[in-house]
Write a protein that holds these residues in place. Structure first.
Motif, PDB file in Angstrom:
ATOM      1  N   VAL A 210     -38.501   6.264  -3.408  1.00  0.00           N
ATOM      2  CA  VAL A 210     -37.552   6.117  -2.299  1.00  0.00           C
ATOM      3  C   VAL A 210     -37.530   7.339  -1.386  1.00  0.00           C
ATOM      4  CG1 VAL A 210     -36.054   4.487  -3.507  1.00  0.00           C
ATOM      5  CG2 VAL A 210     -35.689   6.959  -3.784  1.00  0.00           C
ATOM      6  N   GLY A 211     -38.390   8.315  -1.653  1.00  0.00           N
ATOM      7  CA  GLY A 211     -38.415   9.493  -0.810  1.00  0.00           C
ATOM      8  C   GLY A 211     -39.173  10.622  -1.458  1.00  0.00           C
ATOM      9  N   SER A 212     -38.925  11.826  -0.991  1.00  0.00           N
ATOM     10  CA  SER A 212     -39.595  13.001  -1.539  1.00  0.00           C
ATOM     11  C   SER A 212     -38.645  14.186  -1.459  1.00  0.00           C
ATOM     12  CB  SER A 212     -40.882  13.309  -0.773  1.00  0.00           C
ATOM     13  OG  SER A 212     -40.586  13.612   0.584  1.00  0.00           O
ATOM     14  N   GLY A 213     -38.937  15.207  -2.257  1.00  0.00           N
ATOM     15  CA  GLY A 213     -38.077  16.380  -2.258  1.00  0.00           C
ATOM     16  C   GLY A 213     -38.828  17.621  -2.679  1.00  0.00           C
ATOM     17  N   ILE A 214     -38.234  18.754  -2.402  1.00  0.00           N
ATOM     18  CA  ILE A 214     -38.805  20.025  -2.820  1.00  0.00           C
ATOM     19  C   ILE A 214     -37.665  20.927  -3.283  1.00  0.00           C
ATOM     20  CG2 ILE A 214     -38.794  20.893  -0.441  1.00  0.00           C
ATOM     21  CD1 ILE A 214     -41.242  22.613  -1.222  1.00  0.00           C
ATOM     22  N   VAL A 215     -37.836  21.523  -4.459  1.00  0.00           N
ATOM     23  CA  VAL A 215     -36.867  22.470  -5.000  1.00  0.00           C
ATOM     24  C   VAL A 215     -37.514  23.843  -4.975  1.00  0.00           C
ATOM     25  CG1 VAL A 215     -35.412  23.108  -6.957  1.00  0.00           C
ATOM     26  CG2 VAL A 215     -35.878  20.701  -6.500  1.00  0.00           C
ATOM     27  N   CYS A 216     -36.890  24.782  -4.285  1.00  0.00           N
ATOM     28  CA  CYS A 216     -37.383  26.164  -4.224  1.00  0.00           C
ATOM     29  C   CYS A 216     -36.374  27.077  -4.909  1.00  0.00           C
ATOM     30  CB  CYS A 216     -37.604  26.605  -2.774  1.00  0.00           C
ATOM     31  SG  CYS A 216     -39.057  25.851  -2.000  1.00  0.00           S
ATOM     32  N   PHE A 217     -36.800  27.679  -6.017  1.00  0.00           N
ATOM     33  CA  PHE A 217     -35.936  28.562  -6.784  1.00  0.00           C
ATOM     34  C   PHE A 217     -36.020  29.972  -6.218  1.00  0.00           C
ATOM     35  CE2 PHE A 217     -37.180  25.081  -9.553  1.00  0.00           C
ATOM     36  CZ  PHE A 217     -35.964  24.696 -10.095  1.00  0.00           C
ATOM     37  N   SER A 218     -34.857  30.597  -6.136  1.00  0.00           N
ATOM     38  CA  SER A 218     -34.760  31.956  -5.635  1.00  0.00           C
ATOM     39  C   SER A 218     -34.221  32.838  -6.745  1.00  0.00           C
ATOM     40  CB  SER A 218     -33.841  32.021  -4.404  1.00  0.00           C
ATOM     41  OG  SER A 218     -33.668  33.352  -3.979  1.00  0.00           O
ATOM     42  N   GLU A 224     -32.760  26.031  -3.653  1.00  0.00           N
ATOM     43  CA  GLU A 224     -32.504  25.162  -2.508  1.00  0.00           C
ATOM     44  C   GLU A 224     -33.228  23.850  -2.738  1.00  0.00           C
ATOM     45  OE1 GLU A 224     -32.409  26.397   1.884  1.00  0.00           O
ATOM     46  OE2 GLU A 224     -34.365  25.397   1.690  1.00  0.00           O
ATOM     47  N   PHE A 225     -32.510  22.750  -2.595  1.00  0.00           N
ATOM     48  CA  PHE A 225     -33.058  21.417  -2.791  1.00  0.00           C
ATOM     49  C   PHE A 225     -33.069  20.702  -1.446  1.00  0.00           C
ATOM     50  CE2 PHE A 225     -32.108  16.944  -4.589  1.00  0.00           C
ATOM     51  CZ  PHE A 225     -33.454  16.610  -4.560  1.00  0.00           C
ATOM     52  N   GLU A 230     -34.261   7.455   0.966  1.00  0.00           N
ATOM     53  CA  GLU A 230     -33.817   6.213   1.598  1.00  0.00           C
ATOM     54  C   GLU A 230     -33.367   6.456   3.040  1.00  0.00           C
ATOM     55  OE1 GLU A 230     -32.418   3.251  -1.713  1.00  0.00           O
ATOM     56  OE2 GLU A 230     -31.238   5.095  -1.949  1.00  0.00           O
ATOM     57  N   GLY A 231     -34.172   7.269   3.741  1.00  0.00           N
ATOM     58  CA  GLY A 231     -33.940   7.528   5.149  1.00  0.00           C
ATOM     59  C   GLY A 231     -32.955   8.640   5.451  1.00  0.00           C
ATOM     60  N   ILE A 232     -32.402   9.267   4.429  1.00  0.00           N
ATOM     61  CA  ILE A 232     -31.422  10.343   4.631  1.00  0.00           C
ATOM     62  C   ILE A 232     -32.059  11.682   4.310  1.00  0.00           C
ATOM     63  CG2 ILE A 232     -29.212  11.307   3.886  1.00  0.00           C
ATOM     64  CD1 ILE A 232     -28.336   8.460   3.213  1.00  0.00           C
ATOM     65  N   PHE A 233     -31.987  12.623   5.264  1.00  0.00           N
ATOM     66  CA  PHE A 233     -32.520  13.973   5.054  1.00  0.00           C
ATOM     67  C   PHE A 233     -31.353  14.938   4.853  1.00  0.00           C
ATOM     68  CE2 PHE A 233     -33.362  18.192   6.789  1.00  0.00           C
ATOM     69  CZ  PHE A 233     -34.473  18.569   6.032  1.00  0.00           C
ATOM     70  N   ASN A 234     -31.516  15.861   3.900  1.00  0.00           N
ATOM     71  CA  ASN A 234     -30.465  16.841   3.664  1.00  0.00           C
ATOM     72  C   ASN A 234     -31.029  18.053   2.913  1.00  0.00           C
ATOM     73  OD1 ASN A 234     -27.900  17.989   3.667  1.00  0.00           O
ATOM     74  ND2 ASN A 234     -26.912  16.079   3.019  1.00  0.00           N
ATOM     75  N   THR A 235     -30.289  19.136   2.952  1.00  0.00           N
ATOM     76  CA  THR A 235     -30.633  20.354   2.212  1.00  0.00           C
ATOM     77  C   THR A 235     -29.400  20.802   1.445  1.00  0.00           C
ATOM     78  OG1 THR A 235     -32.246  21.047   3.881  1.00  0.00           O
ATOM     79  CG2 THR A 235     -31.421  22.740   2.377  1.00  0.00           C
ATOM     80  N   LYS A 236     -29.564  21.069   0.151  1.00  0.00           N
ATOM     81  CA  LYS A 236     -28.456  21.488  -0.692  1.00  0.00           C
ATOM     82  C   LYS A 236     -28.770  22.833  -1.346  1.00  0.00           C
ATOM     83  CE  LYS A 236     -25.876  17.711  -0.373  1.00  0.00           C
ATOM     84  NZ  LYS A 236     -24.505  17.719   0.175  1.00  0.00           N
ATOM     85  N   GLN A 237     -27.772  23.704  -1.398  1.00  0.00           N
ATOM     86  CA  GLN A 237     -27.875  24.952  -2.144  1.00  0.00           C
ATOM     87  C   GLN A 237     -27.287  24.700  -3.532  1.00  0.00           C
ATOM     88  OE1 GLN A 237     -29.539  27.457  -0.699  1.00  0.00           O
ATOM     89  NE2 GLN A 237     -29.668  26.159   1.137  1.00  0.00           N
ATOM     90  N   ILE A 238     -28.052  24.996  -4.573  1.00  0.00           N
ATOM     91  CA  ILE A 238     -27.592  24.732  -5.928  1.00  0.00           C
ATOM     92  C   ILE A 238     -27.761  25.976  -6.799  1.00  0.00           C
ATOM     93  CG2 ILE A 238     -27.935  22.230  -5.894  1.00  0.00           C
ATOM     94  CD1 ILE A 238     -30.666  22.616  -7.169  1.00  0.00           C
ATOM     95  N   VAL A 239     -26.953  26.047  -7.847  1.00  0.00           N
ATOM     96  CA  VAL A 239     -26.999  27.156  -8.794  1.00  0.00           C
ATOM     97  C   VAL A 239     -26.916  26.585 -10.207  1.00  0.00           C
ATOM     98  CG1 VAL A 239     -25.934  28.787  -7.194  1.00  0.00           C
ATOM     99  CG2 VAL A 239     -24.476  27.469  -8.752  1.00  0.00           C
ATOM    100  N   ARG A 240     -27.238  27.418 -11.178  1.00  0.00           N
ATOM    101  CA  ARG A 240     -27.051  26.988 -12.569  1.00  0.00           C
ATOM    102  C   ARG A 240     -25.566  26.760 -12.822  1.00  0.00           C
ATOM    103  NH1 ARG A 240     -31.471  28.353 -16.141  1.00  0.00           N
ATOM    104  NH2 ARG A 240     -33.002  29.713 -15.132  1.00  0.00           N
TER     105      ARG A 240
END
Length: 243
Positions: A210-218, A224-225, A230-240
């Motif tokens: 249904v889409g694609s994604g990239i997770v970049c660990f800092s 950052e995810f 499903e047609g929705i683009f977004n960027t999320k900041q995540i932590v443990r």
């Protein structure tokens, strides 16, 4: 008083014999069986009393694990997993000991040997610099998150969110590749199938990309995810997620 003391002596003798018999029958297993560098190694002691506290010490390439048996009221026969940690490549010897109570004399459970292979053997040209296996989330957006599991260069993430109608939905990020030592990119899949109470087999499971994604660990605790689903683009900041 004499009766209570006699019962205590008998009970202690029974526990000592039980511990000795159990220790004799105990088996030691290294998990995973063929570890690589950067993998967390555990020693699994089976048919031993469920034991808590544990101590692990190391001298050169020899590791000593000491288990302390519980009180009679909490005694359980089963398996004990002791985390040894992450070790560099090499050959290691483990000696496992047990004692009935703290500071009492130890008795031997057994010994075993294992080999940790070079972390680069059989791995892709690009591999992660850390093991980011954990539960990740955005603390300002409680209610959704991502379970990330990494083993060597293999990556799997289960992303639990809510759809546009507020219905709980699961997606997975897998089958991709590391684009550098901190970023993993791949397709995002949605799975549907039989209700959990009557799962009939893999033939009833439907997997849709249904889409694609990239997770970049800092560093070690931040990421950052970025995704299109499903047609929705977004960027999320995540932590443990801390417990």
């Amino acid at each position: 008083m004499l009766l209570n003391r006699t019962c205590s002596i008998i009970t202690f003798a029974w526990l000592s014999l039980f511990l000795a018999d159990t220790a004799t029958a105990a088996t030691l297993e290294i998990v995973p069986a063929s570890p690589k560098g950067q993998e967390t190694i555990r020693l699994r002691v089976t048919t031993l009393l469920g034991s808590t506290p544990q101590s692990v010490s190391m001298s050169a390439n020899r590791i000593t694990v000491t288990l302390v048996g519980p009180q009679i009221t909490t005694a359980l026969v089963g398996a004990v997993d002791v985390v040894i940690g992450k070790l560099p490549s090499g050959t290691y010897d483990i000696e496992a000991l047990t004692r009935s109570i703290a500071n009492s004399p130890t008795s031997a459970i057994g010994t075993t040997q294992f080999v940790v292979s070079n972390e680069l053997i059989g791995r892709a040209a690009i591999a992660p610099i850390f093991n980011w296996t954990d539960l990740w989330w955005n603390p300002n957006e409680s209610g959704w998150g991502m379970n990330v599991t990494i083993k060597n260069d293999q990556f799997f993430a289960a992303w639990f969110v809510y759809d546009a109608a507020g219905k709980p939905t699961w997606y997975t990020l897998q089958g991709g590749k590391w684009v550098n030592v901190g970023c993993y990119q791949g397709p995002i899949m949605k799975t549907s199938g039989s209700a959990w109470g009557g799962i009939l087999g893999l033939s009833n499971v439907n997997v849709t990309t249904v889409g694609s994604g990239i997770v970049c660990f800092s560093g070690y605790d931040n990421a950052e995810f970025q995704y299109t689903v499903e047609g929705i683009f977004n960027t999320k900041q995540i932590v443990r997620q801390a417990f």
